[in-house]
Design an enzyme around this catalytic site. Structure first.
Site, PDB file in Angstrom:
ATOM      1  N   HIS A 213      31.232 -24.047   3.215  1.00  0.00           N
ATOM      2  CA  HIS A 213      31.700 -22.751   3.743  1.00  0.00           C
ATOM      3  C   HIS A 213      33.236 -22.702   3.744  1.00  0.00           C
ATOM      4  CE1 HIS A 213      30.446 -19.186   6.446  1.00  0.00           C
ATOM      5  NE2 HIS A 213      31.562 -18.919   5.801  1.00  0.00           N
TER       6      HIS A 213
ATOM      7  N   ARG B 194      26.158 -15.260   2.996  1.00  0.00           N
ATOM      8  CA  ARG B 194      25.516 -15.906   4.149  1.00  0.00           C
ATOM      9  C   ARG B 194      24.210 -16.540   3.700  1.00  0.00           C
ATOM     10  NH1 ARG B 194      29.722 -15.896   6.069  1.00  0.00           N
ATOM     11  NH2 ARG B 194      30.477 -14.994   8.020  1.00  0.00           N
TER      12      ARG B 194
ATOM     13  N   THR C  23      28.158 -16.887  -1.784  1.00  0.00           N
ATOM     14  CA  THR C  23      29.318 -17.171  -0.921  1.00  0.00           C
ATOM     15  C   THR C  23      29.281 -16.245   0.290  1.00  0.00           C
ATOM     16  OG1 THR C  23      30.676 -15.598  -2.156  1.00  0.00           O
ATOM     17  CG2 THR C  23      30.844 -17.903  -2.827  1.00  0.00           C
TER      18      THR C  23
ATOM     19  N   ASP D 195      28.151 -21.726  -1.241  1.00  0.00           N
ATOM     20  CA  ASP D 195      29.148 -22.037  -0.209  1.00  0.00           C
ATOM     21  C   ASP D 195      28.504 -21.928   1.170  1.00  0.00           C
ATOM     22  OD1 ASP D 195      31.855 -22.687   0.533  1.00  0.00           O
ATOM     23  OD2 ASP D 195      32.051 -20.629   1.278  1.00  0.00           O
TER      24      ASP D 195
ATOM     25  N   GLU E 202      23.324 -24.159   7.886  1.00  0.00           N
ATOM     26  CA  GLU E 202      24.586 -24.895   7.680  1.00  0.00           C
ATOM     27  C   GLU E 202      25.285 -25.216   9.001  1.00  0.00           C
ATOM     28  OE1 GLU E 202      26.503 -21.557   5.482  1.00  0.00           O
ATOM     29  OE2 GLU E 202      28.146 -21.866   6.870  1.00  0.00           O
TER      30      GLU E 202
ATOM     31  N   ILE F  78      34.782  -7.791  -1.111  1.00  0.00           N
ATOM     32  CA  ILE F  78      34.748  -9.020  -1.923  1.00  0.00           C
ATOM     33  C   ILE F  78      34.043  -8.755  -3.258  1.00  0.00           C
ATOM     34  CG2 ILE F  78      33.878 -11.389  -2.050  1.00  0.00           C
ATOM     35  CD1 ILE F  78      34.203 -11.470   1.068  1.00  0.00           C
TER      36      ILE F  78
ATOM     37  N   ALA G 124      35.012 -20.869   1.182  1.00  0.00           N
ATOM     38  CA  ALA G 124      35.503 -19.840   0.255  1.00  0.00           C
ATOM     39  C   ALA G 124      36.728 -19.105   0.799  1.00  0.00           C
ATOM     40  CB  ALA G 124      34.384 -18.850  -0.059  1.00  0.00           C
ATOM     41  N   PHE G 125      36.819 -18.972   2.116  1.00  0.00           N
ATOM     42  CA  PHE G 125      37.936 -18.228   2.726  1.00  0.00           C
ATOM     43  C   PHE G 125      39.214 -19.072   2.832  1.00  0.00           C
ATOM     44  CE2 PHE G 125      38.679 -20.359   6.733  1.00  0.00           C
ATOM     45  CZ  PHE G 125      37.563 -21.182   6.797  1.00  0.00           C
TER      46      PHE G 125
HETATM   47  P1  NAI Z   1      32.106  -5.449   3.024  1.00  0.00           P
HETATM   48  O1  NAI Z   1      31.545  -4.864   4.267  1.00  0.00           O
HETATM   49  O2  NAI Z   1      33.390  -4.942   2.493  1.00  0.00           O
HETATM   50  O3  NAI Z   1      31.028  -5.306   1.841  1.00  0.00           O
HETATM   51  C1  NAI Z   1      29.668  -5.536   2.020  1.00  0.00           C
HETATM   52  C2  NAI Z   1      28.891  -4.614   1.081  1.00  0.00           C
HETATM   53  O4  NAI Z   1      27.506  -4.898   1.254  1.00  0.00           O
HETATM   54  C3  NAI Z   1      29.104  -3.130   1.396  1.00  0.00           C
HETATM   55  O5  NAI Z   1      29.452  -2.422   0.221  1.00  0.00           O
HETATM   56  C4  NAI Z   1      27.771  -2.687   1.957  1.00  0.00           C
HETATM   57  O6  NAI Z   1      27.442  -1.324   1.652  1.00  0.00           O
HETATM   58  C5  NAI Z   1      26.814  -3.661   1.264  1.00  0.00           C
HETATM   59  N1  NAI Z   1      25.551  -3.762   1.972  1.00  0.00           N
HETATM   60  C6  NAI Z   1      25.350  -3.821   3.311  1.00  0.00           C
HETATM   61  N2  NAI Z   1      24.036  -3.883   3.580  1.00  0.00           N
HETATM   62  C7  NAI Z   1      23.387  -3.843   2.386  1.00  0.00           C
HETATM   63  C8  NAI Z   1      22.023  -3.849   2.002  1.00  0.00           C
HETATM   64  N3  NAI Z   1      21.041  -3.885   2.922  1.00  0.00           N
HETATM   65  N4  NAI Z   1      21.719  -3.789   0.695  1.00  0.00           N
HETATM   66  C9  NAI Z   1      22.714  -3.709  -0.228  1.00  0.00           C
HETATM   67  N5  NAI Z   1      24.028  -3.708   0.060  1.00  0.00           N
HETATM   68  C10 NAI Z   1      24.365  -3.768   1.356  1.00  0.00           C
HETATM   69  O7  NAI Z   1      32.156  -7.024   3.277  1.00  0.00           O
HETATM   70  P2  NAI Z   1      33.027  -8.105   2.494  1.00  0.00           P
HETATM   71  O8  NAI Z   1      34.368  -8.239   3.129  1.00  0.00           O
HETATM   72  O9  NAI Z   1      32.955  -7.826   1.045  1.00  0.00           O
HETATM   73  O10 NAI Z   1      32.218  -9.457   2.826  1.00  0.00           O
HETATM   74  C11 NAI Z   1      30.904  -9.662   2.364  1.00  0.00           C
HETATM   75  C12 NAI Z   1      30.313 -10.879   3.049  1.00  0.00           C
HETATM   76  O11 NAI Z   1      30.975 -12.056   2.591  1.00  0.00           O
HETATM   77  C13 NAI Z   1      30.563 -10.914   4.571  1.00  0.00           C
HETATM   78  O12 NAI Z   1      29.598 -10.158   5.250  1.00  0.00           O
HETATM   79  C14 NAI Z   1      30.443 -12.375   4.884  1.00  0.00           C
HETATM   80  O13 NAI Z   1      29.097 -12.670   5.187  1.00  0.00           O
HETATM   81  C15 NAI Z   1      30.821 -13.065   3.576  1.00  0.00           C
HETATM   82  N6  NAI Z   1      32.072 -13.837   3.700  1.00  0.00           N
HETATM   83  C16 NAI Z   1      32.031 -15.158   3.387  1.00  0.00           C
HETATM   84  C17 NAI Z   1      33.171 -15.940   3.494  1.00  0.00           C
HETATM   85  C18 NAI Z   1      33.154 -17.404   3.126  1.00  0.00           C
HETATM   86  O14 NAI Z   1      34.107 -18.123   3.451  1.00  0.00           O
HETATM   87  N7  NAI Z   1      32.129 -17.895   2.446  1.00  0.00           N
HETATM   88  C19 NAI Z   1      34.450 -15.367   3.957  1.00  0.00           C
HETATM   89  C20 NAI Z   1      34.388 -13.939   4.226  1.00  0.00           C
HETATM   90  C21 NAI Z   1      33.230 -13.213   4.103  1.00  0.00           C
END
Ligand code: NAI
Length: 336
Positions: free
Chosen positions: A301, A233, A231, A257, A262, A153, A303-304
């Protein structure tokens, strides 16, 4: 596979899914979460598909003797007891990708609402007030966007940011220098990102290392007047620090979001009649305070939730079920 039960489905989703399964498979649909449906109605089913509000417990798995597959229509699977499923030989599958651009687009919806005061203008014009007083916005072009978590994302957010002429810096524990060069951004330490960003946007997962990543200790490092967007957690920022930053001009505005607590909002009415722990009541109180701030935008919540993303989720779930049936499942999250 003889029977499938889908939970938490809308009528529109039911229409999409019905067409995908032949007459020799019995398919049931429930709008409710799995825990709100009497287990006798689906106890003999061999495949179930749930969304994130259905809790698939050890006890439920023990009752469903024919169950072979749990296909969750989400990326996260912490609502399912995956270890117990593995012990019982039940496969759990998820949908790892579906909405990177979708969440990134919502991120920009929040950024642009705040940078151009769209939310305030909307409320005013509803009252037939067309004055510009207090509505002047600012350009994104030339500003610095700090992305925390440049994964699927975050990288989409960075791509879109380039189109607006934003400069981008990122903090991530894993770094991909090829992508950084291609998309023209730099990785920097968290502290420096907080100090330099005009807009901070969170895109990392919630885990023990990221819980309260922004907190009372580091919030004062944020450049005064920055916008804050979440957006990802709610627990990535300590809510006390968020309030402190908004009340002291550290954050000029916030687009959220997600927020801590929540998951309790849907139960708000029951809170008054039940014995609820103090921290849960605090979380709800904090949400109500945020809602009263005119420089804060809360979305539920969502965004998806675009037509296209939901269709991708449903199609991947169908593919998951057939891949499992044919013996070559791809997105398995537990080792059976
Ligand atoms: P992803 O796994 O592709 O990317 C997450 C990034 O965060 C990775 O590059 C990872 O190295 C980095 N990361 C992990 N731990 C870290 C730390 N301690 N310090 C710095 N960077 C760190 O995940 P994606 O698909 O990009 O999703 C990200 C988040 O978005 C999800 O975990 C979820 O919580 C949230 N999300 C929210 C939605 C919504 O409707 N609001 C829908 C889908 C996801």
């Amino acid at each position: 596979m003889k029977s499938i039960a889908f939970f938490e489905t809308t009528k529109r989703e039911e229409q999409f899914l019905r067409k995908k399964f032949g007459r020799n498979i019995s398919v049931q649909f429930f709008e409710e979460k799995i825990q709100d449906v009497p287990v006798q109605k689906f106890i003999k089913t061999d495949v179930i598909s749930v969304f994130i509000y259905s809790v698939v417990t050890k006890e439920l798995l023990a009752k469903m003797k024919n169950l072979t597959l749990v296909a969750t229509r989400s990326t996260g699977f912490n609502h399912i007891d995956v270890k117990e499923a593995a012990k019982r030989g039940i496969t759990v599958m998820n949908v790892p990708y579906y909405g990177e651009n979708t969440v990134a687009e919502h991120t920009f919806a929040l950024i642009l609402s705040l940078s151009r005061n769209i939310h305030k203008a909307y409320v005013r014009t509803l009252r037939d007030d067309f004055s510009l007083k207090g509505l002047q916005g600012f350009d994104l072009k030339g500003k610095i966007l700090g992305v925390i978590g440049a994964g699927s994302i975050g990288l989409h957010v960075i791509k879109m940011a380039r189109g607006f002429g934003l400069k981008v810096i990122a903090y991530d524990e894993r770094q991909n220098h090829f992508l950084a060069e291609t998309l023209d951004f730099n990785y920097i330490p968290l502290q420096e990102l907080l100090e330099r960003s005009d807009i901070i946007s969170l895109h990392c997962p919630s885990n023990e290392r990221t819980h309260h990543l922004l907190n009372m200790e580091n919030i004062s490092a944020v450049k005064k007047g920055a916008l804050f967007i979440n957006t990802a957690r709610g627990d990535l920022i300590e809510t006390r620090a968020l309030h402190y930053a908004l009340n002291n001009g550290i954050f000029a505005g916030a687009g959220l979001d997600v927020f801590e607590g929540e998951e309790l909002v849907q139960e708000e009415n029951q809170m008054l009649t039940r014995n609820v722990p103090v921290e849960k009541l605090q979380a709800l109180l904090q949400k109500n305070i945020l809602l009263k701030m005119e420089n804060v935008i809360l979305t539920p919540h969502m965004a998806f939730d675009s037509v296209e993303a939901v269709e991708r989720i449903l199609q991947t779930t169908v593919d998951n079920i057939f891949a499992f049936e044919s013996g070559s499942p791809k997105y398995v999250v537990n080792a059976v």
